[in-house]
Each structure stands twice: as C-alpha cells, then as structure tokens.
Motif scaffolding. Structure first.
Motif, PDB file in Angstrom:
ATOM      1  N   GLY A  14       0.792  -1.400  -0.099  1.00 13.80           N
ATOM      2  CA  GLY A  14      -0.004  -0.135  -0.065  1.00 13.80           C
ATOM      3  C   GLY A  14       0.928   1.288  -0.033  1.00 13.80           C
ATOM      4  O   GLY A  14       0.678   2.309  -0.632  1.00 13.80           O
ATOM      5  N   LEU A  47      -4.194 -11.518  -6.328  1.00 15.13           N
ATOM      6  CA  LEU A  47      -4.658 -10.138  -6.776  1.00 15.13           C
ATOM      7  C   LEU A  47      -5.891 -10.281  -7.685  1.00 15.13           C
ATOM      8  O   LEU A  47      -5.863 -10.741  -8.884  1.00 15.13           O
ATOM      9  CB  LEU A  47      -3.670  -9.575  -7.796  1.00 15.13           C
ATOM     10  CG  LEU A  47      -2.191  -9.022  -6.884  1.00 15.13           C
ATOM     11  CD1 LEU A  47      -1.506  -8.357  -7.829  1.00 15.13           C
ATOM     12  CD2 LEU A  47      -2.746  -8.194  -5.886  1.00 15.13           C
ATOM     13  N   ASN A  50     -10.276  -6.169  -8.843  1.00 16.66           N
ATOM     14  CA  ASN A  50     -10.233  -4.702  -8.326  1.00 16.66           C
ATOM     15  C   ASN A  50      -9.099  -4.486  -7.979  1.00 16.66           C
ATOM     16  O   ASN A  50      -8.476  -3.319  -8.228  1.00 16.66           O
ATOM     17  CB  ASN A  50     -11.204  -4.701  -7.041  1.00 16.66           C
ATOM     18  CG  ASN A  50     -10.882  -5.716  -5.907  1.00 16.66           C
ATOM     19  OD1 ASN A  50     -10.581  -6.823  -6.321  1.00 16.66           O
ATOM     20  ND2 ASN A  50     -10.766  -5.226  -4.690  1.00 16.66           N
ATOM     21  N   ALA A  51      -7.882  -5.362  -7.581  1.00 17.06           N
ATOM     22  CA  ALA A  51      -6.682  -4.957  -7.446  1.00 17.06           C
ATOM     23  C   ALA A  51      -5.952  -4.573  -8.903  1.00 17.06           C
ATOM     24  O   ALA A  51      -5.391  -3.692  -8.930  1.00 17.06           O
ATOM     25  CB  ALA A  51      -5.951  -6.174  -6.674  1.00 17.06           C
ATOM     26  N   ALA A  54      -6.739  -1.304  -9.919  1.00 17.90           N
ATOM     27  CA  ALA A  54      -5.965  -0.339  -9.273  1.00 17.90           C
ATOM     28  C   ALA A  54      -4.721  -0.293  -9.795  1.00 17.90           C
ATOM     29  O   ALA A  54      -4.235   0.966 -10.051  1.00 17.90           O
ATOM     30  CB  ALA A  54      -5.965  -0.576  -7.853  1.00 17.90           C
ATOM     31  N   ASP A  61      -0.424  -2.933 -14.507  1.00 15.99           N
ATOM     32  CA  ASP A  61      -1.241  -3.917 -14.561  1.00 15.99           C
ATOM     33  C   ASP A  61      -0.608  -5.217 -15.376  1.00 15.99           C
ATOM     34  O   ASP A  61      -0.538  -6.437 -15.195  1.00 15.99           O
ATOM     35  CB  ASP A  61      -2.671  -3.748 -15.123  1.00 15.99           C
ATOM     36  CG  ASP A  61      -2.699  -3.114 -16.503  1.00 15.99           C
ATOM     37  OD1 ASP A  61      -2.069  -1.927 -16.413  1.00 15.99           O
ATOM     38  OD2 ASP A  61      -3.644  -3.413 -17.112  1.00 15.99           O
ATOM     39  N   GLN A 296      -8.558 -10.088   0.129  1.00 15.52           N
ATOM     40  CA  GLN A 296      -8.566  -8.653  -0.061  1.00 15.52           C
ATOM     41  C   GLN A 296      -7.819  -7.765   0.597  1.00 15.52           C
ATOM     42  O   GLN A 296      -7.792  -6.329   0.660  1.00 15.52           O
ATOM     43  CB  GLN A 296     -10.096  -8.191   0.024  1.00 15.52           C
ATOM     44  CG  GLN A 296     -10.996  -8.436  -0.971  1.00 15.52           C
ATOM     45  CD  GLN A 296     -10.751  -7.944  -2.311  1.00 15.52           C
ATOM     46  OE1 GLN A 296     -10.659  -6.767  -2.194  1.00 15.52           O
ATOM     47  NE2 GLN A 296     -10.665  -8.542  -3.466  1.00 15.52           N
ATOM     48  N   ALA A 298      -4.416  -6.627   0.599  1.00 18.69           N
ATOM     49  CA  ALA A 298      -3.590  -6.060  -0.358  1.00 18.69           C
ATOM     50  C   ALA A 298      -4.527  -5.340  -1.533  1.00 18.69           C
ATOM     51  O   ALA A 298      -4.110  -4.342  -1.873  1.00 18.69           O
ATOM     52  CB  ALA A 298      -2.548  -6.850  -1.044  1.00 18.69           C
ATOM     53  N   CYS A 299      -5.459  -5.801  -1.984  1.00 19.54           N
ATOM     54  CA  CYS A 299      -6.298  -5.381  -2.896  1.00 19.54           C
ATOM     55  C   CYS A 299      -6.920  -4.212  -2.377  1.00 19.54           C
ATOM     56  O   CYS A 299      -6.991  -3.138  -3.111  1.00 19.54           O
ATOM     57  CB  CYS A 299      -7.270  -6.332  -3.385  1.00 19.54           C
ATOM     58  SG  CYS A 299      -6.802  -7.954  -4.078  1.00 19.54           S
ATOM     59  N   GLN A 300      -7.226  -4.014  -1.101  1.00 15.49           N
ATOM     60  CA  GLN A 300      -7.979  -2.907  -0.699  1.00 15.49           C
ATOM     61  C   GLN A 300      -6.932  -1.680  -0.365  1.00 15.49           C
ATOM     62  O   GLN A 300      -7.240  -0.500  -0.622  1.00 15.49           O
ATOM     63  CB  GLN A 300      -8.775  -3.115   0.685  1.00 15.49           C
ATOM     64  CG  GLN A 300      -9.934  -3.891   0.479  1.00 15.49           C
ATOM     65  CD  GLN A 300     -10.939  -3.408  -0.359  1.00 15.49           C
ATOM     66  OE1 GLN A 300     -11.306  -2.111  -0.276  1.00 15.49           O
ATOM     67  NE2 GLN A 300     -11.224  -4.091  -1.608  1.00 15.49           N
ATOM     68  N   LEU A 302      -4.267  -1.203  -2.274  1.00 17.84           N
ATOM     69  CA  LEU A 302      -4.096  -0.694  -3.731  1.00 17.84           C
ATOM     70  C   LEU A 302      -5.249   0.188  -4.043  1.00 17.84           C
ATOM     71  O   LEU A 302      -5.011   1.162  -4.734  1.00 17.84           O
ATOM     72  CB  LEU A 302      -3.923  -1.638  -4.650  1.00 17.84           C
ATOM     73  CG  LEU A 302      -2.664  -2.563  -4.734  1.00 17.84           C
ATOM     74  CD1 LEU A 302      -2.888  -3.947  -5.585  1.00 17.84           C
ATOM     75  CD2 LEU A 302      -1.593  -1.876  -5.147  1.00 17.84           C
ATOM     76  N   GLU A 303      -6.437  -0.150  -3.612  1.00 13.67           N
ATOM     77  CA  GLU A 303      -7.517   0.576  -3.968  1.00 13.67           C
ATOM     78  C   GLU A 303      -7.538   2.136  -3.165  1.00 13.67           C
ATOM     79  O   GLU A 303      -7.702   3.240  -3.586  1.00 13.67           O
ATOM     80  CB  GLU A 303      -8.709   0.095  -3.489  1.00 13.67           C
ATOM     81  CG  GLU A 303      -9.262  -1.124  -4.446  1.00 13.67           C
ATOM     82  CD  GLU A 303     -10.830  -1.489  -4.061  1.00 13.67           C
ATOM     83  OE1 GLU A 303     -11.574  -0.847  -3.099  1.00 13.67           O
ATOM     84  OE2 GLU A 303     -11.283  -2.614  -4.285  1.00 13.67           O
TER      85      GLU A 303
END
Length: 397
Positions: A14, A47, A50-51, A54, A61, A296, A298-300, A302-303
């Motif tokens: 993050g 990932l 959603n990640a 981001a 990506d 989620q 790490a995904c959050q 990144l968001e």
C-alpha cells in the motif's frame, strides 16, 4: 502550484502504491521503511480484478500480470476432497474485466519499487515520532525530520502513525485462528486447479505460482500465541495436521522446504471513526487490517492508494481532500472486513452438525450466484473512471 511533498511511512504494497500514485501526479515523495531493504519473503499473494484495476491506474497491470499465474478454475472442497463449489476464472474475467492473478509477494514488491525513483526509497528509516500541529505534520526518523504537506501511515497492523495520532483507538483483535503460508519447490506435475479444503476447525488451500510452484496456506483454530509441541517444527506440525488430507495436499507438503514455512496469528482491526487527522491519512492494514479469507487485504490497500491520489489531485486543500478519501474508503473497507471475518468464522466451524450443514449449503449455491455475490467487492471502479462497474456500492453483502 508548487510541488508538494508526501512522506509515506511503511514500504509495503500500500505504501509503495500510494507513493507511485502521488509521484505520477507530480508530488515529491519519500517512503520510510524500518526494514533494511524493501522486500517480502516466503509467500504468495492473490490479486483479484479490483486490485488489477487499481494497478491499471498506476500503469502496472501488465507488468504484474506477466509476473503471475492465472488458473483456469478453483473452488472449495470438503474434508473428503469432494467439490463444494467451483469458480471459472474465465467467467470471473468476463464479469469483472480481469482474472484472478497469483504471484510471489517479493515479485510484486520489486515491480512497485522499480516504478519509483531510487532516491525516494529510504530503508532502515524507522519512524520515532509523528505529530500534526498548526504548522503541518512532522515525522522524525534517523535521517532527521520531515515536514511534508502530507503524511501517509501505511505501516501495517501495529502502525506507529496510528498509535501516535489515534492513541485511544482499539488495538488489533485476534481472529481465533493461526495461519501457515508456504511455497513449494517446482513440481513436475502441479495441480491444474486451485482449491481451499474445509475441515473441522482447519483449512488448507493451494493455488498456482509461475514456474510450477504452488502457494499453499493453512489455518487452525488455536489460542493466540500457541506453540507447537516441543521438538516439532512448523513443517512437522503441518504434516501432523494435514498429512492425511486428500491429495494433492500430502504431495504439496512433501514439496515444501522444511525451513520455508511461515506462521502468523491472524488479527483484524476494530473500525476507526476516521482514517484521517488533519494532513495525515492511514492506508491499508494501518487503517483497516482484515482477515485474509476474501484475499482482499492487499487489494484494498491498492484501492486506497489510487483513491487517495485521486482525491488530492488538483486541490491545494489537503485536509479537505483527505476527508473525501475517508468518506470513500472507510464504509467500503469496513463492509469488506466484516464480510471476510464472517467467511472465516464459517470456514473454521468445528462442531460436526454445523460442518455438515455448512458443506450442504455450499453445494446448493450456483456458480453464477456466487460470482454475483462478489460484485460489491470485485466490481470496484477507480474514482474518475468514465463508466462505473455495476454493484460498486460499499454494501455489507
């Protein structure tokens, strides 16, 4: 507008993503990391779409997808190895624009650090104090004092930034189970499908990494801080608990180097009343640490990173921008954290009648319904996108 400066405390996923997002918008950034180098060890990371969306905003990506593996299918099995549910990754990509990609955490960290100027990365820089007064935020570290326009606390579950500026906030709470993470050696014939196998108070999952390796993870309901039996390694404990589970679990465990097993008790954070104080914002686990049941965390983060940069774009009023960030991120991450905790409680059920009922209910859910239920999580669209994805509201589904 004069170039603005940001100090990011914490050099994980993050923090680095926030630094990239701000740097590409013209900010001067420094990333303070207490470890002697910017790296991660020993485990994989999932990932979700959603990640990747981001990372698309960050222009990374394609780079990240090239480092990872995409499985055709995955799902959940019962203790006897029978499928309870399955997910087609092609259908996931069709619905949400990206597939599920799995890669090694160290590879992701390397891709993020390479996207930043080398002189912005400051390892061995543990923060000793953070404050925000009438003249703006101040961060004290081995290199002296930083007086930036913005401080981002991205320093994890036991955040020094959160402790300094949110001193009355409740601390981490134990989820009730411990987790093991490991990566196998390359396999001659790796499993073609990933799976999470649910037992009674225990789970074991695996998914593909590039090069024929598999990322494996396991959980067991234990008291916080519980130790393995004297003379038993973490690898030996896994063999004791899961060595007779359905294939390919025994084969995977046999392919894990005995000294390559990581174990951590799992925690989340009670909700904070705000992620921001003046010119200081929390991000990732420092703001909303959650259990890994939805993949989620790490995904959050990144968001968070791309949303924070978007809110700051084009306005000199940093406190107002951070208030917008808080309004966008806090309800969503709270809902996802609660959903992850519920899924973990279901997965860790141990009473036999409850386990039978759980497994029977899982078999009755059609794949399309399961994917549709994930829309509120995976259908997130970055702020500023022209066409919002359906179902992106921060609802606690």
């Amino acid at each position: 507008m004069a170039q603005r400066a940001a100090t990011i405390v914490g050099g994980g996923i993050g923090g680095l993503a926030a630094a990239i997002a701000l740097h590409r918008r013209g900010w001067r950034v420094e990333v303070l990391e207490r470890a002697p180098e910017f790296t991660e060890i020993g485990a994989g990371i999932s990932l979700w779409p959603n990640a990747l969306r981001a990372l698309e905003v960050l222009g990374l990506d394609r780079t990240v997808r090239a480092l990872g593996a995409v499985e055709a299918t995955g799902g959940v099995r019962d203790r006897r190895g029978r499928w309870l549910s399955r997910t087609d990754n092609a259908e996931l990509a069709r619905r949400f624009g990206h597939p599920l990609v799995v890669l090694h955490r160290a590879d992701l960290l390397r891709a993020l650090t390479e996207a930043l100027p080398a002189d912005s990365l400051r390892p061995a820089s543990e923060v000793s104090a953070v404050r925000d007064d009438d003249h703006g935020p101040v961060v004290e570290h081995p290199g002296g004092e930083s007086r930036p326009d913005l401080v981002v606390g991205a320093d994890g579950l036991r955040s020094a930034v959160r402790g300094a500026l949110w001193p009355d906030a409740a601390g981490p709470r134990y989820a009730g189970y411990s987790a093991w993470r490991m990566v196998t050696e390359p396999l001659a014939a790796p499993p073609s499908e990933g799976a999470a196998t649910w037992g009674r108070g225990e789970r074991f999952g695996y998914t593909a990494l590039p090069g024929g390796r598999m990322y494996c993870f396991a959980t067991a309901s234990l008291p916080a801080g519980a130790e393995v039996a004297s003379g038993t390694s973490q690898h030996g404990e896994l063999l004791r608990r899961f060595g007779d589970w359905p294939e390919p679990i025994p084969t995977l465990l046999a392919s894990v180097p005995p000294d390559a097993v990581l174990r951590h008790d799992l925690y989340d954070l009670p909700p904070l009343p705000s992620f921001v104080r003046g010119r200081v914002a929390l991000l990732g686990d420092a703001a909303h640490a959650m259990t890994p049941n939805l993949g989620q965390g790490a995904c959050q983060a990144l968001e968070d990173a791309v949303t924070l940069a978007h809110c700051l774009d084009g306005t000199p009023d940093v406190p107002a921008a951070l208030r917008s960030y808080d309004l966008l991120r806090r309800p969503r991450t709270r809902a996802i954290s609660r959903r992850s905790a519920r899924l973990g409680a279901v997965g860790q059920l141990a009473w036999p009648p409850a386990v039978l009922l759980r497994d029977a209910a899982a078999r009755l859910v059609p794949e399309r319904a399961a994917l549709r239920s994930m829309t509120a999580v995976l259908g997130w669209t970055a702020p500023g996108d022209q066409v919002p994805a359906a179902g992106t509201a921060a609802t606690d589904a």
